[in-house]
Design an enzyme around this catalytic site. Structure first.
Site, short mmCIF file in Angstrom:
data_model
loop_
_atom_site.label_atom_id
_atom_site.label_comp_id
_atom_site.label_asym_id
_atom_site.label_seq_id
_atom_site.Cartn_x
_atom_site.Cartn_y
_atom_site.Cartn_z
N GLU A 118 -30.42 -98.72 34.24
CA GLU A 118 -29.14 -98.24 33.71
C GLU A 118 -29.34 -96.95 32.91
OE1 GLU A 118 -26.35 -101.16 32.25
OE2 GLU A 118 -25.96 -99.93 30.46
N TYR A 119 -28.44 -96.00 33.16
CA TYR A 119 -28.46 -94.70 32.48
C TYR A 119 -27.10 -94.42 31.86
CZ TYR A 119 -32.36 -94.17 35.80
OH TYR A 119 -33.50 -94.36 36.54
N PRO A 151 -24.44 -90.89 30.49
CA PRO A 151 -24.26 -89.44 30.63
C PRO A 151 -24.85 -88.67 29.45
CG PRO A 151 -22.20 -90.60 31.04
CD PRO A 151 -23.14 -91.59 30.43
N THR A 209 -23.24 -95.81 32.88
CA THR A 209 -22.25 -96.25 31.91
C THR A 209 -21.05 -95.32 31.91
OG1 THR A 209 -23.18 -95.01 30.03
CG2 THR A 209 -24.07 -97.21 30.47
N TRP A 210 -19.93 -95.81 31.37
CA TRP A 210 -18.67 -95.10 31.41
C TRP A 210 -18.32 -94.56 30.03
CZ3 TRP A 210 -15.88 -93.56 35.45
CH2 TRP A 210 -14.57 -93.11 35.24
N TYR A 235 -22.52 -112.36 27.16
CA TYR A 235 -23.06 -112.18 25.81
C TYR A 235 -23.79 -113.46 25.37
CZ TYR A 235 -20.11 -108.07 25.80
OH TYR A 235 -19.52 -106.87 26.12
N PRO A 243 -20.11 -109.30 19.91
CA PRO A 243 -20.17 -108.88 18.50
C PRO A 243 -18.87 -109.08 17.74
CG PRO A 243 -21.32 -107.30 19.87
CD PRO A 243 -20.67 -108.28 20.82
N LYS A 269 -13.24 -114.70 33.96
CA LYS A 269 -13.59 -113.45 34.65
C LYS A 269 -14.24 -113.73 36.00
CE LYS A 269 -15.93 -111.46 31.19
NZ LYS A 269 -16.66 -110.40 30.44
N GLN A 289 -25.62 -108.67 27.85
CA GLN A 289 -25.92 -107.81 26.71
C GLN A 289 -27.41 -107.95 26.40
OE1 GLN A 289 -25.34 -105.40 24.79
NE2 GLN A 289 -24.07 -106.00 23.06
#
Length: 407
Positions: free
Chosen positions: A30-31, A33, A62-63, A167, A172, A219, A230
């Site tokens: 995962e990266y 921007p 990621t967004w 999670y 959180p 979901k 997470q």
């Protein structure tokens, strides 16, 4: 063939996960921007290297909600697809209004992704917009990730594979600070997922954990294919979470999300921010080497390999690494696991200063940020992203994209 893609559409990740497992574990990477053009160029090169070196099953991007940040997230996800990755694009419903319509930007992003060959989406609610501490839905917009899953299935059918967040320690927002009396009266389950930061104990209480699990089941029932968790630093927490999911009737694949330990300040900041459980043995080791960056990286490899072995032994078939846009620790872990060989010696992180998030995605009031002429504490983040930073008793305005959070 459209102008977005010269490749065939990506396969769905859920279909790849159902295939006969390889003799060694799969990994995914995962990266996020980067905030500069040079950072983006460097990330392109790193993504290509890491795909070639690790044969990662898929690549997450990621967004960044709203405006140019979202545009860059979409472009990087499309770039991943065009350059041979199976692209898994994060999409949130935070701060996504377009032309006065809180749904249009989400639909347009999905359509552009689809037209560009992307077939996998991570459906998320997202963090509060910059300048706000609490998340709230736009009028007529999405209220949660469940709404987003339902929307995708209603308007795009089964054209996308969908993953959602899980999670293991509780979201959180559902993790509570405990009084001394409450600490004494924790259930065994609560003791297993509680955390302590700066002498304060936090936990997702059993009643709130049940609500989290009920929501996760919704979901999945609404159309999510698999779960990515997470970050966590206690393998037993993940194993308990998987067992709980099965008890709840959540039977889809559950992929462990692993945050690579690259630096002491980042580790401390992120675990405190997310209220993450840190076992005493891990805390003691990190404290013992906090002033030795290279020792921390070496330990990041050692600890990462150790927790991965535990997860693989418990039945995990794929490991999802939050790379932080870096490669050395990931390579070290995969070398230790026998997934790769000799990569850590080839790693090059001379561009690390460019591998920071665009704008200030994590910065909130009270955070320390640095910028071209100094460092200070954020007092206010204006609606346009400009930060009011207190430096030596004076307030300085720093434009969006010109500051970065200090972890």
């Amino acid at each position: 063939m459209n102008g977005y893609s010269e490749r065939q559409p990506d396969p769905k990740i859920i279909d790849l996960l159902k295939e006969e497992p390889a003799s060694i574990a799969h990994i995914s990477l995962e990266y996020f921007p980067p905030r500069t053009e040079q950072g983006v160029k460097n990330l392109h090169a790193r993504m290509a290297r890491m795909l070639a070196n690790t044969k990662s099953l898929y690549t997450d991007m990621t967004w960044g909600a709203g405006g140019s940040t979202a545009d860059l997230s979409l472009e990087l996800a499309l770039h991943a697809h065009r350059t041979g990755h199976v692209s898994n694009m994060h999409l949130t419903c935070t701060n996504m209004e377009k032309d006065g319509d809180p749904i249009k930007a989400v639909h347009d992003a999905l359509q552009t992704a689809y037209d560009g060959g992307i077939r996998n989406i991570v459906a998320l609610r997202g963090d509060p917009p910059e300048g706000e501490k609490e998340w709230s839905a736009a009028k007529g917009g999405f209220t949660c990730a469940l709404d987003l899953v339902k929307y995708i299935r209603k308007h795009f059918g089964d054209q996308f594979g969908i993953s959602v967040a899980g999670y293991p320690e509780g979201h959180p927002n559902r993790i509570s600070q405990l009084s001394a009396e409450e600490v004494e009266n924790m259930s065994e389950a609560e003791k297993g997922r509680c955390c302590t930061h700066d002498g304060v104990t936090y936990v997702c209480k059993d009643d709130d954990y049940k609500k989290e699990m009920d929501y996760l089941k919704e979901k999945v029932d609404a159309g999510a294919d698999f779960i990515i968790t997470q970050m966590f630093f206690d393998a037993e927490v993940f194993k308990t979470f998987v067992n709980d999911c099965r008890i709840w009737g959540i039977n889809c694949p559950i992929i462990p999300g692993l945050m690579c330990i690259n630096a002491y300040p980042g580790f401390k900041k992120m675990t405190k921010f997310c209220k993450t459980r840190v076992p005493k043995s891990l805390e003691d080791r990190m404290e013992s080497m906090k002033d030795d960056p290279e020792a921390v990286k070496a330990f990041g490899v050692e600890f990462g390999a150790e927790i991965c072995r535990s997860l693989l032994e418990s039945g995990s078939k794929i490991l999802h690494f939050y790379t932080l846009n870096l490669e050395k620790v990931v390579y070290g872990i995969t070398d230790e696991l026998g997934i790769t060989s000799g990569l850590i010696e080839q790693s090059n992180e001379s561009d690390a200063k460019d591998m920071v998030a665009v704008g200030s995605a994590w910065a909130r009031v009270g955070d320390t940020v640095k910028f071209s002429s100094g460092q200070g504490v954020v007092k206010e983040i204006k609606s346009d992203g400009t930060a009011v930073v207190e430096v030596d008793g004076n307030d300085v305005e720093v434009a969006k994209g010109s500051y970065e959070k200090v972890f």
